[in-house]
Design an enzyme around this catalytic site. Structure first.
Site, PDB file in Angstrom:
ATOM      1  N   LYS A   1       0.833  -1.202   0.000  1.00  0.00           N
ATOM      2  CA  LYS A   1       0.000   0.000   0.000  1.00  0.00           C
ATOM      3  C   LYS A   1       0.870   1.256   0.000  1.00  0.00           C
ATOM      4  O   LYS A   1       2.068   1.210   0.283  1.00  0.00           O
ATOM      5  CB  LYS A   1      -0.906   0.003   1.235  1.00  0.00           C
ATOM      6  CG  LYS A   1      -0.161   0.099   2.561  1.00  0.00           C
ATOM      7  CD  LYS A   1      -1.112   0.087   3.740  1.00  0.00           C
ATOM      8  CE  LYS A   1      -0.340   0.216   5.052  1.00  0.00           C
ATOM      9  NZ  LYS A   1      -1.239   0.269   6.220  1.00  0.00           N
TER      10      LYS A   1
ATOM     11  N   TYR B   1      15.173  30.254   7.049  1.00  0.00           N
ATOM     12  CA  TYR B   1      14.100  31.073   7.601  1.00  0.00           C
ATOM     13  C   TYR B   1      14.178  31.174   9.118  1.00  0.00           C
ATOM     14  O   TYR B   1      14.390  30.177   9.809  1.00  0.00           O
ATOM     15  CB  TYR B   1      12.743  30.495   7.210  1.00  0.00           C
ATOM     16  CG  TYR B   1      12.435  30.575   5.741  1.00  0.00           C
ATOM     17  CD1 TYR B   1      12.422  31.798   5.070  1.00  0.00           C
ATOM     18  CD2 TYR B   1      12.155  29.426   5.002  1.00  0.00           C
ATOM     19  CE1 TYR B   1      12.134  31.876   3.718  1.00  0.00           C
ATOM     20  CE2 TYR B   1      11.862  29.484   3.648  1.00  0.00           C
ATOM     21  CZ  TYR B   1      11.859  30.722   3.012  1.00  0.00           C
ATOM     22  OH  TYR B   1      11.578  30.798   1.672  1.00  0.00           O
TER      23      TYR B   1
END
Length: 400
Positions: free
Chosen positions: A39, A271
């Site tokens: 999956k 940042y």
């Protein structure tokens, strides 16, 4: 080492390691069939190549969450038994029937939709009844089990379904000794016994996920369903390392250093300037970020092997890039040098577990979240070899 200039970053997927892992899991459960769970694009590793490699190594079942994943396997020509379990109303039941899928049913609504689809298709549906033995997610509650079994048995007698399996899922198999394990196992045995007493004759009974496959042989029944262990990642550090289970991590995530530059002391990095250089130093720019699946929560902590040494993310992980402090001399790192974020760990590189600890998460999430703009490069793929090509030796570490 430098990467091919075409690659900003890539995830190398070692299918020889995956085949070896499947064989190791089969050895853990010698009396059971193996369902390799593929999956979520095989936990980020590439569903179709990994599914084929698992079948090559002796898995006889494949497991997906969604029917769309299962149908994609069939569209790619992948054989074997394929089971899918995360259905919603109005799902592609008829397509699943026509593709020969085994489809999970957790409630009467699903049973009624699949039987209607079987009538339209003119052929019986293969279904597996899921019991909620204590996980509290999908699955039929014990109080409702008798009603589901009765209607499924009636549908079998009407020729619209064949119940091929009875199954459930553990909540805490990755926590050794957790009391819920014994309680769920006892509940599962009782629910299976009731269904069989009522005339259900399943091909397979299964509850064992990766941790149960590795450590709880009493849970193996007819089939085990390893997921993350197929990809060489331990389901829990408390249970053991991949190596202690005979597993090898399959994914290695690499990037090519995009820029190397000298900066003075006191220079802010990324940042918010959460990292400021303490001295004159060399910075290296690694061109992957949270858009590629690099966890922002690992800002300031995520480990990277660059220039033969471990570095840590300096400052915040940005959308497309992050920075590492290479030290005053730069460690002989240049543009195009290889940055290894994680891999098997036996060549000095960090592992997915190291990143999980840096990001306060689990290794499952680290490998599964790597984004689609990072290409998967499948190594040792038997299905890509032409006639006459030398096939890799799965027991030779040089082929890994």
């Amino acid at each position: 080492m430098t990467l091919n200039a075409h690659f900003r970053a890539r995830a190398e997927i070692d299918l020889a390691a995956l085949r070896s892992n499947v064989r190791a899991l089969r050895a853990r459960a010698p009396g059971s069939a193996v369902m390799a769970v593929v999956k979520s694009d095989a936990y980020g590793h590439g569903m179709v190549p990994c599914a084929r490699a698992a079948l090559d190594a002796g898995a006889t079942w494949l497991g997906t969450a969604t029917p769309e994943e299962a149908l994609a396997l069939r569209a790619a020509g992948v054989g074997g038994r394929v089971m899918c379990w995360l259905w919603t109303p109005g799902g592609p039941w008829r397509e699943g029937i026509e593709a020969g899928l085994d489809m999970s049913v957790s409630g009467l609504w699903a049973l009624r939709e699949v039987t209607a689809a079987a009538k339209e298709a003119g052929r019986p549906a293969r279904i597996q009844l899921k019991a909620d033995t204590g996980l509290g997610r999908n699955g039929c509650q014990p109080a409702d089990w008798a009603g589901l079994v009765a209607e499924a048995r009636a549908a079998e007698e009407a020729g619209t379904v064949k119940v091929t399996g009875l199954w459930s899922h553990f909540a805490c198999a990755d926590e050794p000794g957790h009391p819920s394990i014994a309680l769920q196992l006892a509940a599962f045995k009782d629910l299976v016994a009731y269904a069989e007493k009522e005339g259900i004759e399943p091909e397979v009974r299964h509850i064992a996920n990766s941790p149960a496959t590795l450590t709880l042989p009493e849970t193996h029944f007819d089939l085990v369903r390893p997921g993350i262990a197929v990809y060489g990642v331990s389901p829990s550090p408390e249970l053991g390392t991949p190596a202690s289970f005979g597993l090898r991590p399959v994914m290695t995530l690499k990037a090519s250093v995009a820029l190397v530059k000298q900066v003075p002391a006191g220079h802010g990095v990324s940042y918010g300037h959460h990292y400021v250089t303490p001295d004159e130093t060399t910075l290296g720019l690694v061109p992957v970020g949270y858009a590629d699946g690099i966890p922002r929560h690992a800002s300031g902590r995520g480990p990277v092997l660059v220039g033969g040494a471990w570095r840590r993310v300096a400052g915040r992980v940005a959308m497309d890039q992050f920075v590492v402090d290479l030290g005053p001399d730069g460690g002989a790192v240049a543009e195009g040098s290889e940055a290894v974020l994680f891999g098997a760990g036996d060549r000095g590189e960090p592992t997915a577990q190291d990143w999980a600890e840096a990001a306060d998460t689990i290794a499952y999430e680290i490998v599964t979240r790597i984004g689609t703009r990072v290409p998967r490069v499948h190594l040792n793929d038997l299905h890509d070899l032409h006639d006459g090509d030398e096939r890799p030796d799965d027991d030779d570490p040089d082929d890994h």
